[in-house]
Design a protein around this motif. Sequence first.
Motif, mmCIF file in Angstrom:
data_model
loop_
_atom_site.group_PDB
_atom_site.id
_atom_site.type_symbol
_atom_site.label_atom_id
_atom_site.label_comp_id
_atom_site.label_asym_id
_atom_site.label_seq_id
_atom_site.Cartn_x
_atom_site.Cartn_y
_atom_site.Cartn_z
ATOM 1 N N ARG A 1 2.572 11.344 0.493
ATOM 2 C CA ARG A 1 3.928 11.487 1.022
ATOM 3 C C ARG A 1 4.645 10.155 1.217
ATOM 4 N N PRO A 2 3.995 9.089 1.721
ATOM 5 C CA PRO A 2 4.730 7.823 1.825
ATOM 6 C C PRO A 2 5.253 7.332 0.478
ATOM 7 N N ALA A 3 4.488 7.496 -0.595
ATOM 8 C CA ALA A 3 4.973 7.086 -1.918
ATOM 9 C C ALA A 3 6.195 7.902 -2.324
ATOM 10 N N MET A 4 6.166 9.207 -2.034
ATOM 11 C CA MET A 4 7.328 10.033 -2.341
ATOM 12 C C MET A 4 8.535 9.612 -1.505
ATOM 13 N N ARG A 5 8.302 9.227 -0.265
ATOM 14 C CA ARG A 5 9.419 8.774 0.568
ATOM 15 C C ARG A 5 9.998 7.467 0.024
ATOM 16 N N LEU A 6 9.145 6.601 -0.529
ATOM 17 C CA LEU A 6 9.659 5.374 -1.150
ATOM 18 C C LEU A 6 10.521 5.710 -2.361
ATOM 19 N N ILE A 7 10.087 6.692 -3.148
ATOM 20 C CA ILE A 7 10.895 7.125 -4.287
ATOM 21 C C ILE A 7 12.246 7.636 -3.797
ATOM 22 N N CYS A 8 12.232 8.460 -2.756
ATOM 23 C CA CYS A 8 13.485 8.981 -2.198
ATOM 24 C C CYS A 8 14.383 7.844 -1.724
ATOM 25 N N ASP B 1 0.861 -1.172 0.000
ATOM 26 C CA ASP B 1 0.000 0.000 0.000
ATOM 27 C C ASP B 1 0.905 1.232 0.000
ATOM 28 N N LEU B 2 0.881 1.987 -1.074
ATOM 29 C CA LEU B 2 1.783 3.121 -1.225
ATOM 30 C C LEU B 2 1.457 4.262 -0.264
ATOM 31 N N GLU B 3 0.326 4.185 0.414
ATOM 32 C CA GLU B 3 -0.010 5.218 1.405
ATOM 33 C C GLU B 3 0.537 4.905 2.789
ATOM 34 N N THR B 4 0.971 3.681 3.010
ATOM 35 C CA THR B 4 1.413 3.302 4.354
ATOM 36 C C THR B 4 2.795 2.658 4.387
ATOM 37 N N ALA B 5 3.267 2.104 3.292
ATOM 38 C CA ALA B 5 4.524 1.354 3.312
ATOM 39 C C ALA B 5 5.705 2.285 3.562
ATOM 40 N N ALA B 6 6.528 1.933 4.537
ATOM 41 C CA ALA B 6 7.742 2.703 4.817
ATOM 42 C C ALA B 6 8.940 2.169 4.050
ATOM 43 N N ALA B 7 8.839 0.929 3.577
ATOM 44 C CA ALA B 7 9.913 0.308 2.806
ATOM 45 C C ALA B 7 9.282 -0.763 1.922
ATOM 46 N N LEU B 8 10.026 -1.214 0.942
ATOM 47 C CA LEU B 8 9.563 -2.254 0.030
ATOM 48 C C LEU B 8 10.508 -3.446 0.090
ATOM 49 N N GLY C 1 9.197 20.047 -3.880
ATOM 50 C CA GLY C 1 10.246 20.777 -3.181
ATOM 51 C C GLY C 1 10.358 20.436 -1.718
ATOM 52 N N GLY C 2 9.391 19.728 -1.169
ATOM 53 C CA GLY C 2 9.439 19.315 0.221
ATOM 54 C C GLY C 2 10.172 18.013 0.452
ATOM 55 N N PHE C 3 10.798 17.456 -0.604
ATOM 56 C CA PHE C 3 11.461 16.160 -0.482
ATOM 57 C C PHE C 3 12.902 16.277 -0.961
ATOM 58 N N PRO C 4 13.771 15.406 -0.463
ATOM 59 C CA PRO C 4 15.185 15.456 -0.854
ATOM 60 C C PRO C 4 15.413 14.836 -2.233
ATOM 61 N N VAL C 5 14.954 15.531 -3.241
ATOM 62 C CA VAL C 5 15.134 15.106 -4.629
ATOM 63 C C VAL C 5 15.560 16.308 -5.454
ATOM 64 N N ALA C 6 16.189 16.038 -6.579
ATOM 65 C CA ALA C 6 16.523 17.076 -7.549
ATOM 66 C C ALA C 6 15.623 16.893 -8.762
ATOM 67 N N VAL C 7 14.987 17.951 -9.203
ATOM 68 C CA VAL C 7 14.173 17.894 -10.416
ATOM 69 C C VAL C 7 15.112 18.056 -11.610
ATOM 70 N N GLU C 8 15.364 16.967 -12.299
ATOM 71 C CA GLU C 8 16.289 16.980 -13.423
ATOM 72 C C GLU C 8 15.613 17.419 -14.721
ATOM 73 N N ARG C 9 14.322 17.184 -14.796
ATOM 74 C CA ARG C 9 13.566 17.556 -15.988
ATOM 75 C C ARG C 9 12.122 17.771 -15.571
ATOM 76 N N ALA C 10 11.483 18.790 -16.110
ATOM 77 C CA ALA C 10 10.072 19.040 -15.808
ATOM 78 C C ALA C 10 9.413 19.615 -17.044
ATOM 79 N N GLY C 11 8.249 19.072 -17.367
ATOM 80 C CA GLY C 11 7.527 19.556 -18.532
ATOM 81 C C GLY C 11 6.163 18.909 -18.612
ATOM 82 N N ALA D 1 15.555 20.013 2.422
ATOM 83 C CA ALA D 1 14.340 19.449 1.868
ATOM 84 C C ALA D 1 13.652 18.559 2.860
ATOM 85 N N ARG D 2 14.429 17.772 3.607
ATOM 86 C CA ARG D 2 13.814 16.898 4.605
ATOM 87 C C ARG D 2 13.131 17.729 5.680
ATOM 88 N N GLY D 3 13.743 18.854 6.034
ATOM 89 C CA GLY D 3 13.130 19.695 7.042
ATOM 90 C C GLY D 3 11.831 20.293 6.559
#
Length: 238
Positions: free
Chosen positions: A136-143, A104-111, A191-201, A230-232
């Motif tokens: 946010r949990p899905a974004m944290r999994l991406i991170c 469940d991408l809304e609750t999983a802290a790890a995969l 912008g609230g996550f520790p990621v770099a936007v390499e491309r946006a369109g 970003a983590r803060g």
Amino acid sequence: MASDTLDPGLHCLRAGYTQRVPPEYFVDADDDGVTWQPDVYPLVLDLAREHGRTAVIDLGCGRAGKLAALGEQDPGLELVGVDYGPNIAWCRENLPRGRWVEADLETAAALPISPGTAARSVVVCSDVLEHLVDPRPAMRLICRLLDQGAACAVVSTPARDLRAGTAHPGPPRNPSHVREWAQDEFRAFLGGFPVAVERAGLTRSDDRDGGLTTQLVVLGPAAPGAAAGARGTEARAR
């Protein structure tokens, strides 16, 4: 919509936006001849080849038709699909090639995906975040996958400003969507996550009308100095 202020408590939607809670569960079973977001997965394959990666991790894969198509184009590609409920059950019953992870991408802290697999991968999360009550949990999994060495993550989501107008107060027309971000809102959310936007369109919503109404971003790991800030920011939005 009364306010133009972006509200961190609404995942950076404009204050006053009405989300749909709960949304309908999206059963990926339509066969109407339309390919939605037809250019997203070809980009994922291009990026995998560009970075010399041999795995694709699909967060919110649905019935994984597009992921399976990548496997047909590149037989050496390792396929990992992540979803839950009827969608992932269908994948396990009908797609012999690939690893199908229920989460469940809304609750999983790890995969249950090894760091070695993550380090060989490109991640895709295509038109998924708008379905999640808490994205946010899905974004944290991406991170986490990026931290483990994934080359990049390809993320797409509808652009409300181009589909219904920035001032649309919600909820979205699609009954399985909780929200749809305008482009500036989605940039603020990322912008609230520790990621770099390499491309946006923008990319095509479908291969029938071809309207550029879907946001497409390619995310990489944040530079070390940027990660703490970003983590803060993300923590303050919880």
